[in-house]
Design a protein around this motif. Structure first.
Motif, PDB file in Angstrom:
ATOM      1  N   UNK A  17      41.052  43.138  53.126  1.00  0.00           N
ATOM      2  CA  UNK A  17      40.451  42.943  51.816  1.00  0.00           C
ATOM      3  C   UNK A  17      41.513  43.066  50.735  1.00  0.00           C
ATOM      4  N   UNK A  18      41.361  42.254  49.725  1.00  0.00           N
ATOM      5  CA  UNK A  18      42.271  42.323  48.597  1.00  0.00           C
ATOM      6  C   UNK A  18      42.116  43.668  47.893  1.00  0.00           C
ATOM      7  N   UNK A  19      43.219  44.346  47.639  1.00  0.00           N
ATOM      8  CA  UNK A  19      43.142  45.653  46.969  1.00  0.00           C
ATOM      9  C   UNK A  19      42.669  45.554  45.522  1.00  0.00           C
ATOM     10  N   UNK A  25      41.330  38.425  52.213  1.00  0.00           N
ATOM     11  CA  UNK A  25      42.658  37.831  52.082  1.00  0.00           C
ATOM     12  C   UNK A  25      42.884  36.825  53.201  1.00  0.00           C
ATOM     13  N   UNK A  26      43.687  35.839  52.899  1.00  0.00           N
ATOM     14  CA  UNK A  26      44.083  34.872  53.900  1.00  0.00           C
ATOM     15  C   UNK A  26      45.513  35.148  54.332  1.00  0.00           C
ATOM     16  N   UNK A  62      47.334  36.399  51.270  1.00  0.00           N
ATOM     17  CA  UNK A  62      47.161  35.765  49.967  1.00  0.00           C
ATOM     18  C   UNK A  62      45.702  35.829  49.541  1.00  0.00           C
ATOM     19  N   UNK A  63      45.491  36.190  48.296  1.00  0.00           N
ATOM     20  CA  UNK A  63      44.141  36.226  47.749  1.00  0.00           C
ATOM     21  C   UNK A  63      43.973  35.044  46.796  1.00  0.00           C
ATOM     22  N   UNK A  68      47.298  36.204  44.271  1.00  0.00           N
ATOM     23  CA  UNK A  68      48.424  37.098  44.481  1.00  0.00           C
ATOM     24  C   UNK A  68      48.748  37.189  45.971  1.00  0.00           C
ATOM     25  N   UNK A  69      49.987  37.404  46.248  1.00  0.00           N
ATOM     26  CA  UNK A  69      50.428  37.594  47.624  1.00  0.00           C
ATOM     27  C   UNK A  69      50.709  39.062  47.864  1.00  0.00           C
ATOM     28  N   UNK A  70      50.320  39.525  49.020  1.00  0.00           N
ATOM     29  CA  UNK A  70      50.521  40.920  49.365  1.00  0.00           C
ATOM     30  C   UNK A  70      51.269  41.015  50.685  1.00  0.00           C
TER      31      UNK A  70
END
Ligand SMILES: [Zn+2]
Ligand SMILES: [Zn+2]
Length: 83
Positions: A17-19, A25-26, A62-63, A68-70
């Motif tokens: 999950x996106x923070x 997220x992908x 990536x979200x 944004x990229x994590x």
């Protein structure tokens, strides 16, 4: 010792999950593909890092919602005891 990345080998489906927005997220590739003149981020990729770094495969999540990229280090699987 034989280590593989479960994500690179399609053994797991990334469910992260996106923070920021908690959207899914992908997974969009390995961090290695993002190191270069086009990388939007400067990652710490020093060769002096700890040994445990060797046992992770650095991916990027990536979200689309936040765009944004994590960085997402994936723990490698040790196959020596499983096969
Ligand atoms: Zn990987
Ligand atoms: Zn997000």
């Amino acid at each position: 010792m034989s280590y593989i990345c479960p994500l690179c080998n399609g053994l797991v489906v990334p469910e992260q999950a996106c923070p920021h927005c908690l959207q899914g997220l992908l997974e969009c590739g390995k961090l290695d593909d993002y190191t270069g003149p086009y990388s939007p981020y400067v990652f710490q990729t020093s060769s002096d890092t700890a040994d445990e770094v060797e046992n992770v495969c650095n991916h990027v999540m990536y979200c689309h919602h936040c765009q944004t990229s994590t960085p997402w280090p994936v723990s490698l699987w040790d196959l020596s005891g499983n096969l």
